[in-house]
Design an enzyme around this catalytic site. Structure first.
Site, PDB file in Angstrom:
ATOM      1  N   LYS A   1       1.023  -1.613  -0.049  1.00  0.00           N
ATOM      2  CA  LYS A   1      -0.450  -0.240   0.223  1.00  0.00           C
ATOM      3  C   LYS A   1       1.090   1.367  -0.115  1.00  0.00           C
ATOM      4  CE  LYS A   1      -4.725   1.210   0.193  1.00  0.00           C
ATOM      5  NZ  LYS A   1      -5.316   0.159   0.015  1.00  0.00           N
TER       6      LYS A   1
HETATM    7  N1  GLU Z   1      -6.808   0.014  -3.334  1.00  0.00           N
HETATM    8  C1  GLU Z   1      -8.051  -1.175  -3.077  1.00  0.00           C
HETATM    9  C2  GLU Z   1      -7.750  -1.942  -2.500  1.00  0.00           C
HETATM   10  O1  GLU Z   1      -7.538  -1.770  -1.398  1.00  0.00           O
HETATM   11  C3  GLU Z   1      -7.652  -2.175  -4.957  1.00  0.00           C
HETATM   12  C4  GLU Z   1      -6.356  -2.579  -5.092  1.00  0.00           C
HETATM   13  C5  GLU Z   1      -5.225  -2.625  -6.771  1.00  0.00           C
HETATM   14  O2  GLU Z   1      -6.179  -2.629  -7.006  1.00  0.00           O
HETATM   15  O3  GLU Z   1      -4.236  -3.059  -5.767  1.00  0.00           O
HETATM   16  O4  GLU Z   1      -8.049  -3.295  -2.657  1.00  0.00           O
END
Ligand code: GLU
Length: 420
Positions: free
Chosen positions: A106
């Protein structure tokens, strides 16, 4: 007991509790209690008025046991290392629950994007990308959208990385606009995944979605799409909220009209929406209103111990990451309220990101039927695995989801072994 709202501590409490139920030794999963790599960057950005502001950003790679690190980037004033760590870990478990070949990561920038110009947002996005460029890559770590980040911004990330690498690299980031290597269906995928899971759970609980009432906290990409799909299936959406406040309507909100209103609003908010019988309410009013399904599609730590005591919904659907604290979860469980966990419920987004990445690596693009039928297949399979594990062990679905994920992660770790 003091309530923990550090999201990383919250994640560790969930993980340890699930491991205990599964009879695991700490040694079996000790690596998952620590992120593999953490990066903090500070970078200067020239603002429209000519001043230079230095922004702070983060990227955490929690695990690469099952594949390259994967996870979104958020722009929010509350972004810090602890939040990023927790969100990175939840990505690891989420990708393992739906069995897609990724680890978890993240990132984020500590910034309130409201009021910034498109040019400023572009320069912040590019400045951040340039600073993390060595850390990411199509085979290493693949960012995507998250809170307050858009498909356009993913286009800038792709461009910045490709320019620095000297190689066209669409697979470095997902959730891009379709015109720049994105996948059809990606924008709606998290909301559609939330819908598939809610649909399956309603069937198991003998609840008719078409006769159910729903409240949705958060009307960004996830909340608005979840509301749309649930509305189309006949559910009555009695309440929605966003940063500007909440709307409540006993007879049900006209979701297509609300979506159109938000689309035209310069700040894309629900404030000022008019419909007969609609009353305004606040965040607390949404979380505690009378409904069958409460869809959480905003931020972490919403259902705390105190709020959980007042929740009137029968089922809590976690479209957001980490919306329920560990203590809040215990109260929901005691009160017989089912929590459909984030690491399963909102996995539709990253699952479609996986499809996008596969398409980018192969330079071969799918149609919407192929995307959505594969999304449904993966989400329904994961839902059933989690639900059956919960039934079999007589445990809440959150614990079951962790156990499904832990089994896959530990199996991969055992085979790979420990380097050195
Ligand atoms: N931000 C989204 C999540 O928390 C998508 C993450 C992604 O597609 O890599 O799952």
């Amino acid at each position: 007991m003091a309530q923990k709202t550090n999201p990383f501590e919250n994640m560790l409490e969930q993980l340890d509790a699930a491991a205990e139920i599964a009879g695991l030794d700490k040694q079996d999963y000790i690596t998952l209690r620590y992120p593999e790599r953490e990066l903090t960057v500070n970078f200067p950005v020239k603002m429209d008025d000519g001043t230079i502001r230095v922004f702070t950003g983060y990227r955490v790679q929690h695990s690469t046991i099952r594949g390259p690190a994967k996870g979104g980037i958020r722009f929010h004033p509350d972004v810090d290392m602890d939040e990023t760590r927790a969100l990175a870990a939840w990505m690891t478990f989420k990708c393992a629950v739906v069995d897609i070949p990724y680890g978890g990561a993240k990132g984020g920038v500590t910034v309130d994007p409201t009021g910034l110009s498109q040019g400023e947002i572009e320069r912040i996005t590019r400045g951040y990308t340039a600073k993390i460029a060595d850390f990411i890559g199509p085979e290493k770590d693949i960012p995507a959208t998250d809170v307050n980040t858009t498909q356009q911004m993913m286009g800038w990330i792709m461009d910045t990385y490709s320019t620095l690498a000297g190689v066209y690299s669409p697979g470095v980031v997902t959730s891009k606009p379709v015109e720049a290597g994105g996948s059809v269906g990606r924008k709606e995928a998290t909301g559609l995944g939330v819908f598939f899971v809610t649909w399956e759970l309603a069937k198991k609980l003998n609840m008719d979605l078409a006769k159910s009432t729903v409240a949705v906290q958060g009307f960004g990409n996830v909340g608005s799409n979840a509301a749309k799909f649930l509305y189309e299936a006949g559910a009555k959406i009695v309440a929605v909220s966003d940063v500007s406040g909440g709307l409540y309507c006993e007879d049900g909100l006209d979701i297509p009209a609300l979506l159109e209103y938000v689309d035209k609003h310069p700040r894309r908010i629900i404030e000022g929406y008019q419909q007969e019988g609609v009353k305004t309410t606040d965040n607390h009013g949404i979380l505690t209103c009378k409904c069958d399904f409460l869809v959480l599609a905003a931020l972490e730590n919403q259902i705390t111990e105190e709020v959980a005591k007042e929740v009137q919904a029968k089922v809590v659907i976690e479209g957001a990451n980490g919306p329920t604290t560990f203590a809040g979860d215990k109260v929901l469980e005691e009160r017989g309220i089912i929590a459909c966990p984030d690491i399963l419920t909102n996995a539709g987004g990253v699952t479609c990101s996986y499809f996008e990445w596969v398409q980018n690596l192969q330079h071969h693009y799918w149609d919407i039927e192929t995307v959505n039928s594969n999304l449904e297949r993966i989400m329904v399979k994961a839902f059933n695995e989690v639900y059956e594990t919960a039934e079999e062990l007589k445990i809440p679905m959150r614990m079951a989801a962790y156990i499904v994920a832990l089994k896959r992660l530990i199996a991969a770790q055992k085979i790979r072994g420990i380097f050195l």
